[in-house]
Design a protein around this motif. Sequence first.
Motif, PDB file in Angstrom:
ATOM      1  N   SER A   1      73.677  37.250  35.971  1.00  0.00           N
ATOM      2  CA  SER A   1      73.393  38.075  37.136  1.00  0.00           C
ATOM      3  C   SER A   1      74.233  37.573  38.300  1.00  0.00           C
ATOM      4  CB  SER A   1      71.911  38.039  37.511  1.00  0.00           C
ATOM      5  OG  SER A   1      71.546  36.752  37.958  1.00  0.00           O
ATOM      6  N   VAL A   2      74.540  38.487  39.209  1.00  0.00           N
ATOM      7  CA  VAL A   2      75.280  38.142  40.414  1.00  0.00           C
ATOM      8  C   VAL A   2      74.322  38.282  41.585  1.00  0.00           C
ATOM      9  CG1 VAL A   2      77.222  38.729  41.894  1.00  0.00           C
ATOM     10  CG2 VAL A   2      77.456  38.910  39.419  1.00  0.00           C
ATOM     11  N   SER A   3      74.305  37.312  42.472  1.00  0.00           N
ATOM     12  CA  SER A   3      73.370  37.358  43.588  1.00  0.00           C
ATOM     13  C   SER A   3      74.022  36.830  44.843  1.00  0.00           C
ATOM     14  CB  SER A   3      72.112  36.530  43.275  1.00  0.00           C
ATOM     15  OG  SER A   3      72.436  35.171  43.201  1.00  0.00           O
ATOM     16  N   SER A   4      73.412  37.189  45.979  1.00  0.00           N
ATOM     17  CA  SER A   4      73.805  36.669  47.280  1.00  0.00           C
ATOM     18  C   SER A   4      72.659  36.918  48.226  1.00  0.00           C
ATOM     19  CB  SER A   4      75.072  37.359  47.794  1.00  0.00           C
ATOM     20  OG  SER A   4      74.777  38.649  48.278  1.00  0.00           O
ATOM     21  N   VAL A   5      72.799  36.417  49.433  1.00  0.00           N
ATOM     22  CA  VAL A   5      71.742  36.619  50.425  1.00  0.00           C
ATOM     23  C   VAL A   5      71.559  38.095  50.720  1.00  0.00           C
ATOM     24  CG1 VAL A   5      71.041  36.148  52.787  1.00  0.00           C
ATOM     25  CG2 VAL A   5      72.119  34.352  51.434  1.00  0.00           C
ATOM     26  N   GLY A   6      72.639  38.841  50.748  1.00  0.00           N
ATOM     27  CA  GLY A   6      72.536  40.241  51.116  1.00  0.00           C
ATOM     28  C   GLY A   6      72.067  41.144  50.009  1.00  0.00           C
TER      29      GLY A   6
ATOM     30  N   PRO B   1      76.461  43.388  29.306  1.00  0.00           N
ATOM     31  CA  PRO B   1      77.458  42.558  28.607  1.00  0.00           C
ATOM     32  C   PRO B   1      78.892  43.005  28.865  1.00  0.00           C
ATOM     33  CG  PRO B   1      75.619  43.057  27.162  1.00  0.00           C
ATOM     34  CD  PRO B   1      75.410  43.875  28.409  1.00  0.00           C
ATOM     35  N   LYS B   2      79.094  44.298  29.099  1.00  0.00           N
ATOM     36  CA  LYS B   2      80.458  44.797  29.297  1.00  0.00           C
ATOM     37  C   LYS B   2      80.983  44.541  30.702  1.00  0.00           C
ATOM     38  CE  LYS B   2      79.010  49.498  30.572  1.00  0.00           C
ATOM     39  NZ  LYS B   2      79.077  50.929  30.207  1.00  0.00           N
ATOM     40  N   HIS B   3      80.107  44.148  31.642  1.00  0.00           N
ATOM     41  CA  HIS B   3      80.544  43.927  33.015  1.00  0.00           C
ATOM     42  C   HIS B   3      81.438  42.692  33.119  1.00  0.00           C
ATOM     43  CE1 HIS B   3      77.102  46.437  34.971  1.00  0.00           C
ATOM     44  NE2 HIS B   3      78.226  47.117  34.884  1.00  0.00           N
ATOM     45  N   GLN B   4      82.400  42.760  34.006  1.00  0.00           N
ATOM     46  CA  GLN B   4      83.271  41.627  34.288  1.00  0.00           C
ATOM     47  C   GLN B   4      82.971  41.134  35.702  1.00  0.00           C
ATOM     48  OE1 GLN B   4      87.422  42.375  33.445  1.00  0.00           O
ATOM     49  NE2 GLN B   4      86.922  43.797  31.772  1.00  0.00           N
ATOM     50  N   PRO B   5      82.403  39.927  35.814  1.00  0.00           N
ATOM     51  CA  PRO B   5      82.004  39.415  37.137  1.00  0.00           C
ATOM     52  C   PRO B   5      83.136  39.436  38.160  1.00  0.00           C
ATOM     53  CG  PRO B   5      81.098  38.041  35.407  1.00  0.00           C
ATOM     54  CD  PRO B   5      82.023  39.003  34.736  1.00  0.00           C
ATOM     55  N   TYR B   6      84.367  39.183  37.720  1.00  0.00           N
ATOM     56  CA  TYR B   6      85.482  39.161  38.666  1.00  0.00           C
ATOM     57  C   TYR B   6      85.664  40.529  39.321  1.00  0.00           C
ATOM     58  CZ  TYR B   6      90.254  39.104  40.444  1.00  0.00           C
ATOM     59  OH  TYR B   6      91.354  39.225  41.246  1.00  0.00           O
TER      60      TYR B   6
ATOM     61  N   GLN C   1      84.340  44.321  44.274  1.00  0.00           N
ATOM     62  CA  GLN C   1      83.628  45.462  44.851  1.00  0.00           C
ATOM     63  C   GLN C   1      82.380  45.043  45.625  1.00  0.00           C
ATOM     64  OE1 GLN C   1      82.828  47.564  41.223  1.00  0.00           O
ATOM     65  NE2 GLN C   1      84.758  48.672  41.261  1.00  0.00           N
ATOM     66  N   TRP C   2      82.245  43.750  45.875  1.00  0.00           N
ATOM     67  CA  TRP C   2      80.986  43.245  46.414  1.00  0.00           C
ATOM     68  C   TRP C   2      80.647  43.833  47.787  1.00  0.00           C
ATOM     69  CZ3 TRP C   2      77.274  41.503  43.762  1.00  0.00           C
ATOM     70  CH2 TRP C   2      76.234  40.815  44.364  1.00  0.00           C
ATOM     71  N   GLN C   3      81.607  43.901  48.667  1.00  0.00           N
ATOM     72  CA  GLN C   3      81.322  44.428  50.004  1.00  0.00           C
ATOM     73  C   GLN C   3      80.883  45.887  49.942  1.00  0.00           C
ATOM     74  OE1 GLN C   3      84.534  43.715  52.741  1.00  0.00           O
ATOM     75  NE2 GLN C   3      84.389  41.493  52.585  1.00  0.00           N
ATOM     76  N   GLU C   4      81.490  46.643  49.063  1.00  0.00           N
ATOM     77  CA  GLU C   4      81.087  48.041  48.901  1.00  0.00           C
ATOM     78  C   GLU C   4      79.640  48.142  48.420  1.00  0.00           C
ATOM     79  OE1 GLU C   4      82.278  51.891  46.101  1.00  0.00           O
ATOM     80  OE2 GLU C   4      83.672  50.219  46.327  1.00  0.00           O
ATOM     81  N   LEU C   5      79.243  47.274  47.498  1.00  0.00           N
ATOM     82  CA  LEU C   5      77.865  47.271  47.014  1.00  0.00           C
ATOM     83  C   LEU C   5      76.891  46.864  48.118  1.00  0.00           C
ATOM     84  CD1 LEU C   5      78.388  45.634  43.505  1.00  0.00           C
ATOM     85  CD2 LEU C   5      77.860  48.019  43.986  1.00  0.00           C
ATOM     86  N   LEU C   6      77.288  45.880  48.918  1.00  0.00           N
ATOM     87  CA  LEU C   6      76.425  45.451  50.018  1.00  0.00           C
ATOM     88  C   LEU C   6      76.192  46.584  51.010  1.00  0.00           C
ATOM     89  CD1 LEU C   6      77.804  41.873  50.805  1.00  0.00           C
ATOM     90  CD2 LEU C   6      75.675  42.450  49.653  1.00  0.00           C
TER      91      LEU C   6
ATOM     92  N   LEU D   1      77.504  33.649  40.612  1.00  0.00           N
ATOM     93  CA  LEU D   1      77.172  34.035  39.245  1.00  0.00           C
ATOM     94  C   LEU D   1      76.101  33.087  38.718  1.00  0.00           C
ATOM     95  CD1 LEU D   1      77.883  35.933  36.860  1.00  0.00           C
ATOM     96  CD2 LEU D   1      79.509  34.182  36.111  1.00  0.00           C
ATOM     97  N   GLN D   2      74.994  33.643  38.220  1.00  0.00           N
ATOM     98  CA  GLN D   2      73.872  32.839  37.763  1.00  0.00           C
ATOM     99  C   GLN D   2      73.444  33.287  36.373  1.00  0.00           C
ATOM    100  OE1 GLN D   2      70.810  33.277  40.725  1.00  0.00           O
ATOM    101  NE2 GLN D   2      71.984  32.250  42.328  1.00  0.00           N
ATOM    102  N   PHE D   3      72.781  32.385  35.683  1.00  0.00           N
ATOM    103  CA  PHE D   3      72.233  32.664  34.358  1.00  0.00           C
ATOM    104  C   PHE D   3      70.731  32.806  34.526  1.00  0.00           C
ATOM    105  CE2 PHE D   3      71.596  31.312  29.762  1.00  0.00           C
ATOM    106  CZ  PHE D   3      72.192  32.454  29.248  1.00  0.00           C
TER     107      PHE D   3
END
Length: 408
Positions: free
Chosen positions: A21-26, A34-39, A44-49, A67-69
């Motif tokens: 999973s990908v996480s942040s404060v926002g 499984p098909k997602h590529q974290p990079y 696209q992180w700012q767009e998602l925020l 990136l967390q497990f």
Amino acid sequence: MDGPEGSTGQPGPADRSHRSSVSSVGAREVQLKPKHQPYKLGRQWQELLLRFTDAPDDDVAMDEPSLQFRRNVFFPKRRELQIHDKEVLRLLYEEAKGNVLAARYPCDVEDCEALGALVCRVQLGPYQPGQPAACALREKLDSFLPAHLCKRGHGLFAALRGRGAKAGTGEQGLLNAYRRVQEAAGSDSEREAALSPHYRAYLLKCHELPFYGCAFFHGEIDKPAQGFLHRGGRKPVSVAISLDGVHVIDCREKHVLLGLRFQELSWDHTSPEEEESVLWLEFDGDNEGTPVNKLLKIYSKQAELMSSLIEYCIELSQAAEPAASQEAGPTSASGSSPAPHQRPQLRRQGSVVCSRIQHLSTIDYVEEGETIRRVKPKRSTSFFSRQLSLGQGSYTVVQPAADSLEQG
């Protein structure tokens, strides 16, 4: 959201105990397929925020995802009990402990003490009479108990408010629970090294919490009008969604405001162009003794995500029921035994996991919503078309006892 990867020969969404999973404060947490590529997701992180949070522009510009497990939201608790790998149990234990200590899992004082005692056993070893003393536990109390239970009231004002007892459980209660932790048979060295039973005991205790293993979203709800001027406002809430249902949790008071199984609700979401996105929850209730249908509005940019997750959890639960019935054996087919995923909930009076519907500001009505602005076309059983009907315990519309509608 996860998709049914099992249909393509890959493990399905509920076949792994953990997922990246990908996480942040926002943005909080986003469980990856499984098909997602974290990079690429990071690009696209700012767009998602901007799309799914209310974070200020400056915070969005500076935010960095991690990136967390994490535990798979779609992994059934009954499957968790079948795990024997020590490292997997440790990962599940560490994540559950983090959620308890951060008060994401609201717990009663007694349960916090029981869980904290197991943490003491894992970190400090078997209980030895006289060691540790209560004063020794006090130094690391926030490693065993949620922070809001570690704080103590001081002075006359704390006594007048009567919050001294509520603010901290006390080291003695934790010590008493530590003393009661059961040890497995074997030599002292074997008991010292055997942590898996305590990991499992911690998880079993967490399974009693109805929101264990949930995906958490953030939103706001209207406060009930108070005072002479009927002032309201909003309060922040966490919306916890799992394979079992939906829970709305008061972030400040650390208790459940509303808990519903999927059989007990209808839902939908709206995202008007110039208005806030809203997740609507509809459920049965009463208004001064009169049975009514209740509508709860949850304001959140993540309303669409929550609605999609509810729908997907229902699909997974329905698909898993035949397999769970086969695992339970022939005894479950006789009589009217409850579904395998149902279990007794904590019934302690005043428990933090009990619903507090009286603290909610809802729209109450006894007809099909002719005077309420519609979200979906008229339907026969609910104001919303999205619902799960499984016979007993399912949602039913309340027929009008009078021509007037009541607003709550």
